[in-house]
Design an enzyme around this catalytic site. Structure first.
Site, short mmCIF file in Angstrom:
data_model
loop_
_atom_site.label_atom_id
_atom_site.label_comp_id
_atom_site.label_asym_id
_atom_site.label_seq_id
_atom_site.Cartn_x
_atom_site.Cartn_y
_atom_site.Cartn_z
N ALA A 1 -6.62 -1.65 4.25
CA ALA A 1 -6.69 -0.89 2.87
C ALA A 1 -7.87 -1.13 1.63
O ALA A 1 -8.70 0.08 1.82
CB ALA A 1 -5.77 -0.67 2.23
N CYS B 1 -2.76 -9.85 -4.33
CA CYS B 1 -4.46 -9.91 -4.60
C CYS B 1 -4.68 -10.82 -5.51
O CYS B 1 -5.98 -11.78 -5.47
CB CYS B 1 -5.60 -8.78 -4.08
#
Length: 403
Positions: A73, A352
């Protein structure tokens, strides 16, 4: 003590059926060949990619030529944002009719709660002076202010990017409404640049397991999908690029012109096959999974609330995807570590950002104070979460927080 996995929004385990679909393309006797090769080994691999492309396209009501496979992504988001900007400047430079407008700075509009692969990319481009960035605010439930979007659209706007489901709170965004706002703007005022802009992109990574991602109904021009969020392998993702929009995107990875010239590089055949298989399963089960996870989430919160009456949900209880619940535990810090020591996998923010201990930009955007952000944690459920996991996790949470 057996660990309990409640971090499905970060990544999902591989479904056994997905592993089975991938195996032939990992073995010497199977389709291990390079898809670019013209011999039978390569053609078998290419046929597998073609089949996967068709299968994935069907899950979102798209044409197979509208699917571009990527490494994930993050790359898909970068391809869309950077590719559109690169194409915009290239077309402006080559258009004699627009020579006088070459100095105009294009505008990109994103929400304040986007995934870092969108938000940080836009911030970098803004810092470089390539774009003017507008960051749409959200309300206390984490939902984008559509009135602010209407005020922000102008004749320099080339892209609007709003995620479908937020990865930290589960807040569902009004995608169809946003599409209609953009279409109305195009109809009434978007006459510049041949009426092509602004384009509408949604990062739908967190939506696949619980929602219908029909691109015709939603009205989006571009969409990002990820394999490892739908029980597929890591290393595969996709950009949906609406027919006709591909001419407005330049590749950011060049080389052998794979993926219709938009993403060069030898395709990860096993991962792509697994991704399509996982997407097919997710699409066929999203309605029942939505209801099952809704009951799971309600059960979890009800039992937590009974033991800790002061606990609150960050965001909306009703306007969120049922697989994500973000909870505020007053007076309790370092919740990620506490949960880990209790054998529970959960997150305090986007996966992340975990290693760098950044405070949640999503909760900040919802106007929550630093103390509340520090005392919050996200739990996320999935296909293999059972009622027993919920009950066991609650017991461990009670024991850990009451010490």
């Amino acid at each position: 003590m057996k660990p309990i996995y409640l971090d499905y929004a970060a990544t999902t385990p591989l479904d056994k059926k997905v592993i089975d679909s991938m195996t032939p393309f990992l073995e010497q006797e199977g389709g291990f060949g390079n898809p670019s090769s013209l011999h039978s080994f390569g053609q078998r691999a290419m046929a597998a990619i073609d089949g996967a492309r068709i299968m994935l396209a069907k899950t979102i009501a798209a044409n197979h030529r509208e699917i571009i496979f990527t490494s994930g992504a993050t790359e898909a988001n970068n391809l869309i944002i950077r590719g559109i900007l690169k194409s915009f400047f290239k077309n402006k430079k080559n258009s004699s009719a627009d020579k006088q407008n070459c100095s105009i700075t294009p505008r990109i509009i994103v929400s304040e709660i986007e995934h870092p692969s969108v938000l940080e990319t836009v911030k970098i481009l803004e810092k470089e002076g390539a774009i003017e960035a507008v960051y749409l605010p959200v309300d206390r439930f984490g939902v984008v202010d559509t009135a602010a979007l209407e005020r922000s659209l102008n004749d320099r706007t080339i892209l609007v990017s709003v995620m479908w489901v937020n990865n930290e709170t589960g807040a569902v965004q009004p995608i169809e409404k946003i599409s209609k706002i953009i279409e109305l703007f195009k109809k009434n005022e978007g006459k510049n640049y041949g009426g092509n802009y602004p384009l509408f992109h949604t990062d739908a990574v967190q939506a696949f397991n619980c929602f219908d991602l029909n691109v015709i109904k939603s009205g989006v021009d571009l969409m990002t999908l990820s394999s490892h969020k739908v029980y597929g392998p890591k290393g595969a993702g996709a950009s949906y690029i609406k027919n006709g929009v591909e001419i407005l995107i330049e590749p950011i990875i060049t080389g052998g012109d794979q993926e219709y010239g938009l993403r060069s590089g030898t395709e990860n055949v096993p991962a792509i096959v697994g991704f399509a298989s996982a997407a097919h399963i997710a699409h066929n089960t999203y309605k029942t999974e939505f209801e099952r996870l809704k009951k799971m989430s309600e059960r979890f919160f009800k039992k937590i609330k009974k033991e800790f009456p002061e606990v609150e949900i960050n965001g909306s209880d009703s306007g969120r995807s049922p697989h994500i619940i973000n909870l505020y535990f007053p007076g309790h810090e370092n919740l990620g570590l506490v949960m880990d020591m209790a054998g529970i996998a959960a997150s305090s923010g986007s996966a992340c950002s975990q290693r760098y201990e950044k405070p949640s930009h999503v909760l900040r955007a919802m106007s929550l104070d630093a103390s509340r952000i520090k005392n919050s944690i996200r739990f996320s459920f999935g296909r293999f979460t059972e009622a027993k996991d919920i009950d066991d996790a609650i017991g461990r949470i009670i024991m850990s927080l009451n010490k």
